[in-house]
Design a protein around this motif. Structure first.
Motif, PDB file in Angstrom:
ATOM      1  N   MET A   1       0.850  -1.181   0.000  1.00  0.00           N
ATOM      2  CA  MET A   1       0.000   0.000   0.000  1.00  0.00           C
ATOM      3  C   MET A   1       0.892   1.240   0.000  1.00  0.00           C
ATOM      4  N   TYR A   2       0.590   2.160  -0.894  1.00  0.00           N
ATOM      5  CA  TYR A   2       1.308   3.426  -0.984  1.00  0.00           C
ATOM      6  C   TYR A   2       0.443   4.531  -0.388  1.00  0.00           C
ATOM      7  N   SER A   3       1.110   5.539   0.138  1.00  0.00           N
ATOM      8  CA  SER A   3       0.370   6.716   0.593  1.00  0.00           C
ATOM      9  C   SER A   3       1.212   7.964   0.352  1.00  0.00           C
ATOM     10  N   LEU A   4       0.528   9.066   0.168  1.00  0.00           N
ATOM     11  CA  LEU A   4       1.150  10.366   0.014  1.00  0.00           C
ATOM     12  C   LEU A   4       0.309  11.343   0.824  1.00  0.00           C
ATOM     13  N   THR A   5       0.958  12.158   1.622  1.00  0.00           N
ATOM     14  CA  THR A   5       0.248  13.093   2.492  1.00  0.00           C
ATOM     15  C   THR A   5       0.682  14.524   2.202  1.00  0.00           C
ATOM     16  N   VAL A   6      -0.287  15.419   2.129  1.00  0.00           N
ATOM     17  CA  VAL A   6      -0.025  16.853   2.048  1.00  0.00           C
ATOM     18  C   VAL A   6      -0.670  17.512   3.270  1.00  0.00           C
ATOM     19  N   ASP A  44       2.116   4.909 -10.561  1.00  0.00           N
ATOM     20  CA  ASP A  44       2.078   4.935 -12.020  1.00  0.00           C
ATOM     21  C   ASP A  44       3.452   4.665 -12.635  1.00  0.00           C
ATOM     22  N   HIS A  45       3.533   4.803 -13.964  1.00  0.00           N
ATOM     23  CA  HIS A  45       4.775   4.512 -14.686  1.00  0.00           C
ATOM     24  C   HIS A  45       5.912   5.464 -14.318  1.00  0.00           C
ATOM     25  N   LEU A  46       5.590   6.613 -13.753  1.00  0.00           N
ATOM     26  CA  LEU A  46       6.606   7.563 -13.276  1.00  0.00           C
ATOM     27  C   LEU A  46       6.962   7.322 -11.806  1.00  0.00           C
ATOM     28  N   HIS A  47       6.316   6.302 -11.236  1.00  0.00           N
ATOM     29  CA  HIS A  47       6.484   5.940  -9.824  1.00  0.00           C
ATOM     30  C   HIS A  47       5.873   6.972  -8.888  1.00  0.00           C
ATOM     31  N   LEU A  48       4.766   7.546  -9.328  1.00  0.00           N
ATOM     32  CA  LEU A  48       4.012   8.510  -8.528  1.00  0.00           C
ATOM     33  C   LEU A  48       2.670   7.918  -8.131  1.00  0.00           C
ATOM     34  N   LEU A  49       2.239   8.232  -6.930  1.00  0.00           N
ATOM     35  CA  LEU A  49       0.887   7.878  -6.511  1.00  0.00           C
ATOM     36  C   LEU A  49      -0.087   8.932  -7.034  1.00  0.00           C
ATOM     37  N   ILE A  50       0.250  10.189  -6.769  1.00  0.00           N
ATOM     38  CA  ILE A  50      -0.568  11.326  -7.196  1.00  0.00           C
ATOM     39  C   ILE A  50       0.363  12.527  -7.305  1.00  0.00           C
ATOM     40  N   ASP A  51       0.027  13.482  -8.134  1.00  0.00           N
ATOM     41  CA  ASP A  51       0.845  14.686  -8.289  1.00  0.00           C
ATOM     42  C   ASP A  51       0.772  15.499  -6.990  1.00  0.00           C
ATOM     43  N   ALA A  98     -12.671  15.763  -6.054  1.00  0.00           N
ATOM     44  CA  ALA A  98     -11.579  16.279  -6.893  1.00  0.00           C
ATOM     45  C   ALA A  98     -10.828  15.129  -7.561  1.00  0.00           C
ATOM     46  N   CYS A  99     -10.651  14.023  -6.855  1.00  0.00           N
ATOM     47  CA  CYS A  99     -10.017  12.839  -7.461  1.00  0.00           C
ATOM     48  C   CYS A  99     -10.896  12.278  -8.576  1.00  0.00           C
ATOM     49  N   ARG A 100     -12.163  12.129  -8.293  1.00  0.00           N
ATOM     50  CA  ARG A 100     -13.096  11.558  -9.279  1.00  0.00           C
ATOM     51  C   ARG A 100     -13.222  12.445 -10.520  1.00  0.00           C
ATOM     52  N   ASP A 101     -13.178  13.760 -10.319  1.00  0.00           N
ATOM     53  CA  ASP A 101     -13.356  14.713 -11.418  1.00  0.00           C
ATOM     54  C   ASP A 101     -12.081  14.959 -12.226  1.00  0.00           C
ATOM     55  N   GLY A 102     -10.966  14.368 -11.800  1.00  0.00           N
ATOM     56  CA  GLY A 102      -9.710  14.530 -12.518  1.00  0.00           C
ATOM     57  C   GLY A 102      -8.957  15.812 -12.224  1.00  0.00           C
ATOM     58  N   ARG A 103      -9.349  16.537 -11.180  1.00  0.00           N
ATOM     59  CA  ARG A 103      -8.679  17.805 -10.852  1.00  0.00           C
ATOM     60  C   ARG A 103      -7.309  17.613 -10.228  1.00  0.00           C
ATOM     61  N   MET A 104      -6.937  16.368  -9.915  1.00  0.00           N
ATOM     62  CA  MET A 104      -5.615  16.118  -9.344  1.00  0.00           C
ATOM     63  C   MET A 104      -4.779  15.246 -10.252  1.00  0.00           C
TER      64      MET A 104
END
Length: 133
Positions: A1-6, A44-51, A98-104
């Motif tokens: 499991m990956y996580s990213l926190t802001v 993803d292919h860039l090794h990112l969970l989310i921008d 925002a995730c569902r709408d593609g804003r991230m």
């Protein structure tokens, strides 16, 4: 499991209805440190969970609508006790949308869960965790 926190913060004024809240029934201020943790099973292919930049920007936009405001006077909170728990739930819903709408960005499509934690002080905090869908 990956996580990213802001993380960001807000300062609000509000009051609560109900004798259970004692002196917090009166208008008072609160400062919250807000942590938004995005979770996914893969990256993803860039090794990112989310921008991370888009996640920070979206969290700031959501919080800006509450920052330095009296939540009692905001129509979206009419009739609600804006407790720490409720605000975590509210912010979660906006981030999930925002995730569902593609804003991230495209990576947000792989996010399956978000945990929003609000720290009211060094000894008290509350969170809401749930799916994006």
């Amino acid at each position: 499991m990956y996580s990213l926190t802001v993380v960001d913060h807000i300062m609000v004024a509000h009051s609560f209805r109900g004798a259970e809240f004692g002196p917090a029934q009166r208008l008072h201020g609160a400062t919250f440190v807000v942590e938004a943790e995005f979770r996914a099973a893969t990256i993803d292919h860039l090794h990112l969970l989310i921008d991370i930049g888009l996640a920070k920007d979206e969290l700031r936009k959501i919080l800006a609508a509450m920052d330095y405001r009296n939540l009692d006077a905001e129509p979206e909170f009419a009739g609600k006790n804006t407790t720490t728990e409720y605000l975590a739930f509210h912010i979660h819903g906006l981030l999930a949308a925002a995730c569902r709408d593609g804003r991230m960005g495209p990576g947000a499509g792989q996010v399956h869960g978000i945990k929003v934690l609000l720290r009211e002080s060094h000894i008290a905090w509350a969170a809401f965790e749930g799916p994006v869908a």
